[in-house]
Design a protein around this motif. Structure first.
Motif, PDB file in Angstrom:
ATOM      1  N   VAL A 163      41.477 -25.957 -16.350  1.00  0.00           N
ATOM      2  CA  VAL A 163      42.485 -25.676 -17.372  1.00  0.00           C
ATOM      3  C   VAL A 163      42.111 -26.268 -18.718  1.00  0.00           C
ATOM      4  N   VAL A 164      41.586 -27.491 -18.735  1.00  0.00           N
ATOM      5  CA  VAL A 164      41.306 -28.212 -19.979  1.00  0.00           C
ATOM      6  C   VAL A 164      39.800 -28.285 -20.166  1.00  0.00           C
ATOM      7  N   GLU A 165      39.240 -27.304 -20.822  1.00  0.00           N
ATOM      8  CA  GLU A 165      37.803 -27.294 -21.071  1.00  0.00           C
ATOM      9  C   GLU A 165      37.451 -28.069 -22.334  1.00  0.00           C
ATOM     10  N   ARG A 166      38.335 -28.042 -23.321  1.00  0.00           N
ATOM     11  CA  ARG A 166      38.098 -28.656 -24.616  1.00  0.00           C
ATOM     12  C   ARG A 166      39.450 -28.913 -25.270  1.00  0.00           C
ATOM     13  N   PHE A 209      29.814 -32.898 -23.483  1.00  0.00           N
ATOM     14  CA  PHE A 209      29.639 -31.463 -23.658  1.00  0.00           C
ATOM     15  C   PHE A 209      30.531 -30.901 -24.760  1.00  0.00           C
ATOM     16  N   LEU A 210      31.372 -31.742 -25.349  1.00  0.00           N
ATOM     17  CA  LEU A 210      32.166 -31.280 -26.478  1.00  0.00           C
ATOM     18  C   LEU A 210      31.272 -31.065 -27.690  1.00  0.00           C
ATOM     19  N   ARG A 211      31.675 -30.131 -28.537  1.00  0.00           N
ATOM     20  CA  ARG A 211      30.912 -29.858 -29.739  1.00  0.00           C
ATOM     21  C   ARG A 211      31.365 -30.785 -30.853  1.00  0.00           C
ATOM     22  N   SER A 212      30.888 -30.573 -32.043  1.00  0.00           N
ATOM     23  CA  SER A 212      31.222 -31.428 -33.176  1.00  0.00           C
ATOM     24  C   SER A 212      32.717 -31.326 -33.478  1.00  0.00           C
ATOM     25  N   PRO A 213      33.288 -32.363 -34.110  1.00  0.00           N
ATOM     26  CA  PRO A 213      34.712 -32.297 -34.466  1.00  0.00           C
ATOM     27  C   PRO A 213      35.064 -31.067 -35.295  1.00  0.00           C
ATOM     28  N   ARG A 214      34.158 -30.649 -36.165  1.00  0.00           N
ATOM     29  CA  ARG A 214      34.437 -29.465 -36.982  1.00  0.00           C
ATOM     30  C   ARG A 214      34.536 -28.216 -36.110  1.00  0.00           C
ATOM     31  N   ALA A 215      33.636 -28.081 -35.132  1.00  0.00           N
ATOM     32  CA  ALA A 215      33.680 -26.914 -34.242  1.00  0.00           C
ATOM     33  C   ALA A 215      34.919 -26.944 -33.351  1.00  0.00           C
ATOM     34  N   GLU A 216      35.276 -28.131 -32.856  1.00  0.00           N
ATOM     35  CA  GLU A 216      36.472 -28.231 -32.023  1.00  0.00           C
ATOM     36  C   GLU A 216      37.723 -27.940 -32.838  1.00  0.00           C
ATOM     37  N   GLY A 251      40.866 -32.751 -32.688  1.00  0.00           N
ATOM     38  CA  GLY A 251      41.636 -32.831 -31.454  1.00  0.00           C
ATOM     39  C   GLY A 251      41.031 -33.763 -30.426  1.00  0.00           C
ATOM     40  N   THR A 252      39.823 -34.264 -30.666  1.00  0.00           N
ATOM     41  CA  THR A 252      39.197 -35.168 -29.694  1.00  0.00           C
ATOM     42  C   THR A 252      39.866 -36.536 -29.702  1.00  0.00           C
ATOM     43  N   ARG A 253      40.393 -36.954 -30.849  1.00  0.00           N
ATOM     44  CA  ARG A 253      41.055 -38.258 -30.919  1.00  0.00           C
ATOM     45  C   ARG A 253      42.566 -38.140 -30.735  1.00  0.00           C
TER      46      ARG A 253
END
Length: 614
Positions: free
Chosen positions: A19-22, A163-170, A50-52
């Motif tokens: 469910v939560v990929e990113r 495996f997360l991408r850069s903050p800008r991409a996320e 959204g990572t933080r």
């Protein structure tokens, strides 16, 4: 190895992997919960993509402390009617966005999740779960509704976080997820803030096209058509761009089924089919399509993230989309993308440069010989007649207020200039570079690419002829032999029957040659060798991937290209006006067979801007 039950925390982390990929996946689930709660305002706050931090606040119905505790358990949901829980058709009756009951416990198992909620008329309550463990619970002060905060996603799961991408991409993925949900619900106001900056604000509106215009490029409003079609209980609505308004990627295609954002291959394939031969193969239309299907004809329980659906009758759905888009684009007629704002920036106003006056204005030394062109601009008074420059005295031959008018040769016109600029594409005034027709309309100046425009006209004539039977052919006095390699000849021979429907009569002439006995009459005096060679290449590139209808369209497009008016041909005014009038009554004449615009317009206001009048 013996079989044993998995620990609860491990089950939740496995579910989180589905469910939560990113961050965008978690945000999507939270916003869907807010929508299902009956919210009229949803505010999203993001930090570092959204990572933080992810925060979603709504003014929905809220939750009691008991409901909040139950919501953090797996497979607990309020979105399936209790009367249907024992019925096999419960899933088919779902009208909410979420229903699995996995989102909140899955997110709480891989992040620090804080839920604050308040039901109207009661006190608020808060509960914090840190990677599966409840760390805090108690009263909370907040307005009616719910606020969910997700912090440090995957902080304790380094295998997932790397495996997360850069903050800008996320951040881009999060914004896209909210944008799609906001398009589906124009009755809800959405705001998005990222790192303290507001990046999206969509107020409540009554109609979906208005919301789409707010969330996409504003130019789409003037370069799109409305979609409205119904067939056997299926309703299709939305907006679709004109073929000349396209993008390099398909990320600007927004698809919704019963208000649910989806990314379905069937629907995307239907869009490609509808725009076939109207847009380049490496370009994509901009669309926002809303499909309403009876709940018993669609299965929304196909993917854990609910991004895919399955239709009971996919052929009917595809046919509805293709027909709806085609009908709307046909009604657009000769419309093309609106005035070329980008092209206006490329126009350079006439101005002097920094060269020496003797170079920039054609000054010659005193006593030098003047050419006839130079003497035509000589001043008739002493104003500016002599000046001293580098190297001696020079004479200034620039035109002055008292200068004689420029000399020009006048010739009588063979016929009076055409009038009646009330036509949509105006009347022809001339031809530039033997390629572009200059026409004058009531509201501006129109430039037409004669080759691209006639290419579309020939293609539409061929399609119309095919509907009535077959395209008329013109027999060659002497059949022409076209030499090709053996595989190309095999492909053409296998499609000879289809090509004959277009008036092209081919016959095998040995292992490495084809004999052309007749060509389509619509093409006139075309080059048979070039036509057959291009057709062989076309079949080699797309024969296996395209359906019969798409192959026929590809063949028609190639033939039309060979039979159209070529750039570099001088046209009479009568021919130019005939081309303009036919464009006005021909569908899709605003773009050629390759998706390029056939005409552009400079409004009177645009021309005034070029000359600084505005």
């Amino acid at each position: 190895m013996s079989i044993r039950r998995l620990p609860e925390h491990l089950v939740n982390r496995i579910a989180a992997g589905e469910v939560v990929e990113r961050p965008a996946s978690a945000l999507k689930e939270l916003v869907e919960n807010a929508v299902d709660a009956g919210a009229t305002r949803i505010a999203v706050v993001l930090a570092e993509g959204g990572t933080r931090r992810i925060e979603v606040a709504d003014d929905g119905c809220g939750m009691t402390p008991a409901d909040m505790a139950l919501a953090l358990e797996r497979h607990a949901t309020s979105k399936l009617p209790e009367s249907l829980l024992g019925d096999d058709g419960a899933i088919e009756s779902v009208v909410t966005l979420g229903f699995r009951g996995e989102a909140l416990p899955s997110i709480a198992s891989v992040a620090r999740l804080t839920i604050e909620s308040r039901v109207r008329g009661s006190e608020g309550w808060a509960r914090t779960v840190d990677n599966g463990d409840v760390t805090r619970e108690g009263p909370a002060a907040l307005p009616p509704g719910t606020r969910v905060v997700v912090e440090d996603l995957f902080a304790r799961v380094p295998a997932r976080r790397k495996f997360l991408r850069s903050p800008r991409a996320e951040y881009a993925a999060c914004l896209d997820a909210v944008r799609r949900l906001a398009m589906a619900r124009p009755d809800i106001a959405f705001t998005v803030e990222h790192d303290g900056r507001r990046v999206m604000a969509a107020s409540q509106v009554e109609d979906r096209p208005g919301r789409v215009a707010t969330l996409t490029d504003r130019a789409l409003a003037d370069s799109s058509v409305a979609i409205d079609m119904e067939r056997e209980g299926l309703v299709l609505g939305g907006v679709a761009s004109l073929p000349t308004y396209n993008r390099g990627i398909a990320d600007h295609q927004y698809l919704f089924v019963n208000g649910r954002p989806v990314k379905d291959r069937l629907l995307m394939g239907a869009i490609r089919g509808a725009y076939a031969e109207m847009i380049p193969r490496d370009r994509h239309a901009v669309v926002a399509l809303f499909l309403d299907v009876p709940s018993d004809q669609v299965d929304v329980n196909v993917h854990p993230a609910k991004t895919e659906v399955r239709f009971r009758d996919p052929a009917m759905v595809r046919g509805l989309i293709v027909s709806g888009l085609r009908r709307a684009l046909d009604a657009a007629g000769h419309r093309s993308q609106r005035a070329p704002e980008a092209a206006l920036a490329m126009w350079q106003p006439g101005q002097t440069d920094s060269r020496h006056p003797s170079e920039g204005w054609g000054l010659v030394p005193q006593g030098g010989d003047l050419s006839p062109e130079t003497t035509a601009f000589a001043g008739v008074t002493g104003m500016g007649s002599g000046m001293t420059g580098l190297g001696g005295s020079v004479r200034d031959h620039r035109p002055t207020f008292f200068s004689a008018p420029p000399q020009a040769r006048a010739e009588p016109a063979w016929s009076p200039p055409p009038g009646g600029t009330s036509f949509p594409l105006g009347v022809a005034r001339g031809q530039v570079a033997k390629t572009y027709i200059v026409a004058e309309a009531e509201d501006g100046l129109i430039l037409v690419d004669q080759h691209a425009a006639h290419e579309r006209l020939v293609l539409e004539r061929m399609r119309a002829a095919l509907i009535g039977g077959t395209v008329a052919s013109q027999a060659l006095l002497i059949p022409e032999v076209v030499e090709l390699d053996e595989p190309a000849c095999d492909r053409l021979e296998s499609r000879a029957a289809e090509l004959s429907e277009f008036g092209l009569d081919l016959e095998r002439f040995g292992p490495r040659a084809m004999l052309v006995r007749a060509t389509p009459a619509l093409l006139g005096q075309s080059d048979p060798k070039g036509l057959v060679t291009d057709l062989a290449d076309e079949l080699a590139a797309f024969d296996e991937a395209l359906s019969l209808k798409e192959r026929l369209d590809a063949v028609a497009g190639t033939m039309a290209c060979h039979g159209s008016v070529r750039a570099g041909r001088i046209l009479s005014v009568t021919e130019m006006n005939a081309l303009l009038r036919e464009m006005e009554v021909t569908p899709h004449s605003g773009q050629c067979n390759h998706g390029r615009p056939t005409w552009v317009k400079l409004q009177h206001g645009d021309i005034e801007k070029l000359f600084g009048r505005r």
